[in-house]
Design a protein around this motif. Structure first.
Motif, PDB file in Angstrom:
ATOM      1  N   VAL A  47       0.835  -1.199   0.000  1.00  0.00           N
ATOM      2  CA  VAL A  47       0.000   0.000   0.000  1.00  0.00           C
ATOM      3  C   VAL A  47       0.868   1.246   0.000  1.00  0.00           C
ATOM      4  O   VAL A  47       0.639   2.189  -0.782  1.00  0.00           O
ATOM      5  CB  VAL A  47      -0.943   0.009   1.224  1.00  0.00           C
ATOM      6  CG1 VAL A  47      -1.726   1.331   1.269  1.00  0.00           C
ATOM      7  CG2 VAL A  47      -1.912  -1.155   1.182  1.00  0.00           C
ATOM      8  N   HIS A  48       1.872   1.282   0.868  1.00  0.00           N
ATOM      9  CA  HIS A  48       2.747   2.454   0.954  1.00  0.00           C
ATOM     10  C   HIS A  48       3.455   2.716  -0.379  1.00  0.00           C
ATOM     11  O   HIS A  48       3.632   3.872  -0.786  1.00  0.00           O
ATOM     12  CB  HIS A  48       3.780   2.271   2.065  1.00  0.00           C
ATOM     13  CG  HIS A  48       3.202   2.354   3.445  1.00  0.00           C
ATOM     14  ND1 HIS A  48       2.430   3.422   3.869  1.00  0.00           N
ATOM     15  CD2 HIS A  48       3.289   1.498   4.508  1.00  0.00           C
ATOM     16  CE1 HIS A  48       2.059   3.230   5.126  1.00  0.00           C
ATOM     17  NE2 HIS A  48       2.561   2.068   5.536  1.00  0.00           N
ATOM     18  N   ALA A  49       3.839   1.637  -1.071  1.00  0.00           N
ATOM     19  CA  ALA A  49       4.548   1.801  -2.340  1.00  0.00           C
ATOM     20  C   ALA A  49       3.626   2.203  -3.473  1.00  0.00           C
ATOM     21  O   ALA A  49       3.988   3.027  -4.332  1.00  0.00           O
ATOM     22  CB  ALA A  49       5.277   0.500  -2.691  1.00  0.00           C
ATOM     23  N   GLU A  50       2.421   1.632  -3.491  1.00  0.00           N
ATOM     24  CA  GLU A  50       1.515   1.824  -4.624  1.00  0.00           C
ATOM     25  C   GLU A  50       0.551   2.995  -4.441  1.00  0.00           C
ATOM     26  O   GLU A  50       0.097   3.583  -5.428  1.00  0.00           O
ATOM     27  CB  GLU A  50       0.735   0.532  -4.862  1.00  0.00           C
ATOM     28  CG  GLU A  50       1.643  -0.628  -5.281  1.00  0.00           C
ATOM     29  CD  GLU A  50       1.019  -2.002  -5.127  1.00  0.00           C
ATOM     30  OE1 GLU A  50       1.678  -2.995  -5.498  1.00  0.00           O
ATOM     31  OE2 GLU A  50      -0.116  -2.089  -4.630  1.00  0.00           O
ATOM     32  N   HIS A  51       0.248   3.324  -3.183  1.00  0.00           N
ATOM     33  CA  HIS A  51      -0.687   4.429  -2.893  1.00  0.00           C
ATOM     34  C   HIS A  51      -0.146   5.209  -1.705  1.00  0.00           C
ATOM     35  O   HIS A  51      -0.702   5.153  -0.595  1.00  0.00           O
ATOM     36  CB  HIS A  51      -2.090   3.876  -2.610  1.00  0.00           C
ATOM     37  CG  HIS A  51      -2.633   3.034  -3.727  1.00  0.00           C
ATOM     38  ND1 HIS A  51      -3.220   3.579  -4.855  1.00  0.00           N
ATOM     39  CD2 HIS A  51      -2.635   1.681  -3.901  1.00  0.00           C
ATOM     40  CE1 HIS A  51      -3.578   2.596  -5.673  1.00  0.00           C
ATOM     41  NE2 HIS A  51      -3.238   1.450  -5.129  1.00  0.00           N
ATOM     42  N   PRO A  52       0.943   5.923  -1.913  1.00  0.00           N
ATOM     43  CA  PRO A  52       1.645   6.545  -0.782  1.00  0.00           C
ATOM     44  C   PRO A  52       0.817   7.579  -0.019  1.00  0.00           C
ATOM     45  O   PRO A  52       1.147   7.885   1.137  1.00  0.00           O
ATOM     46  CB  PRO A  52       2.872   7.189  -1.444  1.00  0.00           C
ATOM     47  CG  PRO A  52       2.506   7.319  -2.893  1.00  0.00           C
ATOM     48  CD  PRO A  52       1.623   6.162  -3.198  1.00  0.00           C
ATOM     49  N   ASP A  53      -0.210   8.117  -0.614  1.00  0.00           N
ATOM     50  CA  ASP A  53      -1.026   9.111   0.082  1.00  0.00           C
ATOM     51  C   ASP A  53      -2.099   8.490   0.970  1.00  0.00           C
ATOM     52  O   ASP A  53      -2.780   9.207   1.722  1.00  0.00           O
ATOM     53  CB  ASP A  53      -1.701  10.051  -0.934  1.00  0.00           C
ATOM     54  CG  ASP A  53      -0.689  10.899  -1.694  1.00  0.00           C
ATOM     55  OD1 ASP A  53       0.382  11.176  -1.122  1.00  0.00           O
ATOM     56  OD2 ASP A  53      -0.970  11.258  -2.850  1.00  0.00           O
ATOM     57  N   ALA A  54      -2.273   7.181   0.894  1.00  0.00           N
ATOM     58  CA  ALA A  54      -3.285   6.502   1.707  1.00  0.00           C
ATOM     59  C   ALA A  54      -2.677   6.081   3.044  1.00  0.00           C
ATOM     60  O   ALA A  54      -1.544   5.602   3.105  1.00  0.00           O
ATOM     61  CB  ALA A  54      -3.831   5.286   0.975  1.00  0.00           C
TER      62      ALA A  54
END
Length: 355
Positions: A47-54
């Motif tokens: 998640v951190h790598a693919e959607h860092p704003d989430a």
């Protein structure tokens, strides 16, 4: 004035959450992936790598405690968690998208739909295969009368996976709703009913072919629609040579297509809606329309999974209907349950009238 995007909380980051929901949410104007619920360290890193704003949180309670910071919840968890998590979202007053199947049983699905309606909370189900390009092409040809009067609709969702993979989809526990009929049949039955309407009778053959299999991995379902159309549906994991994806027979012509819609593979490869060529198939994969000896290739409609979440945005902002009526998905589960009973008894069963 530009309106702020709707803030989305995503429950689950397995195949459904990571491959389908998160990318489609991120690609939809008017939505922002705000939070993802997962405890798994590897998935948290993804998640951190693919959607860092989430932001990433450990459990659903973190969403319910901060319900006023969200506008929509998406349930993309194992099937056994669909109903309890969707009910919790409804209790928190949050509109909710539930991955298919809506519930392990039709009774649970009906209860959820009733509860959401009583609370005035929008609810919909991710029946994404309604936006497959080949299915959109079938709909266009049938509606335009290109086939004449349709007599038989054949649809296949087949795989070659002879080895059993660990996971809840292979579990015999009833609340997991595992097996090919629930997993793949939820798409095929929904498409058939979408095209040809309510069903009168159900026949099915449901088998476990792989040694050690706990759930069905090879199934055939025959639906007789009130219109007289017969839908023949195949699904399973033990098909070493795949049949045509669709074969639709009419009294004027037939249409046959091969291969799966390309959107799932594109999402797995990191592609997103809006990119050039999204959802399109090469001309050599176009389906063939006509009768033997007089066939012509018909361009396949582009697949449009993005239309599901665009429809969710429109419903929440403008007050229109959600893109999938959850009652449709309950009806699909009812037919799957009936298919299991028909197969166990070796008979054709009538569909009970609506209460």
């Amino acid at each position: 004035m530009t309106r702020a995007p709707l803030r989305v909380g995503l429950l689950g980051y397995g195949i459904a959450g990571r491959v389908f929901h998160a990318p489609l949410i991120a690609a939809t104007d008017g939505l922002r992936l705000d939070a993802v619920v997962t405890r798994d360290p590897q998935r948290r890193a993804q998640v951190h790598a693919e959607h860092p704003d989430a932001r990433v949180v450990d459990d659903a309670e973190a969403l319910w405690r901060a319900a006023d910071t969200l506008d929509l919840v998406v349930v993309a968890t194992p099937n056994r968690q669909h109903v309890p998590l969707a009910r919790a979202a409804v209790a928190a007053g949050l509109p909710v998208v539930v991955d298919k199947p809506i519930a392990p049983t039709a009774a649970q699905g009906r209860s959820l739909v009733t509860e959401a309606a009583a609370a005035g909370v929008p609810l919909t189900v991710f029946q994404n295969r309604r936006w497959d390009g080949d299915f959109r092409t079938v709909c266009r040809l049938v509606q335009a009368g290109e086939l004449g009067r349709v007599t038989r609709f054949e649809s296949r969702f087949e795989r070659w996976r002879p080895a059993i993979k660990p996971g809840w989809r292979e579990s015999a526990a009833p609340d997991e709703a595992g097996g090919a009929l629930f997993d793949l049949g939820a798409h095929l039955v929904d498409q058939a009913v979408r095209l040809f309407g309510p069903v009168e009778r159900v026949y099915a053959e449901v088998d476990r072919r792989r040694p050690g299999a706990e759930v069905d991995d090879d199934a055939f379902v025959a639906l007789t629609h009130r219109t007289g159309v017969r839908s023949h549906l195949w699904m399973g994991a033990v098909t070493a040579q795949l049949g045509p994806r669709f074969r639709v027979l009419g009294d004027r012509a037939a249409w046959t297509s091969w291969g799966l819609d390309p959107q799932e593979a594109a999402l797995r490869d990191g592609r997103r809606p809006g990119e050039p060529g999204w959802g399109e198939v090469d001309p050599d994969r176009y389906g063939r329309l006509g009768a033997d000896g007089d066939l012509r290739a018909v361009p396949t409609e582009a697949g449009r999974y993005q239309d599901f979440y665009a429809g969710v945005v429109a419903a929440l902002r403008d007050g229109g209907p959600m893109p999938v009526d959850p009652a449709d998905s309950v009806a699909v589960v009812e037919l799957i349950e009936l298919a299991h009973r028909a197969a166990a008894q070796g008979v054709t069963l009538p569909v009970p009238p609506l209460a």
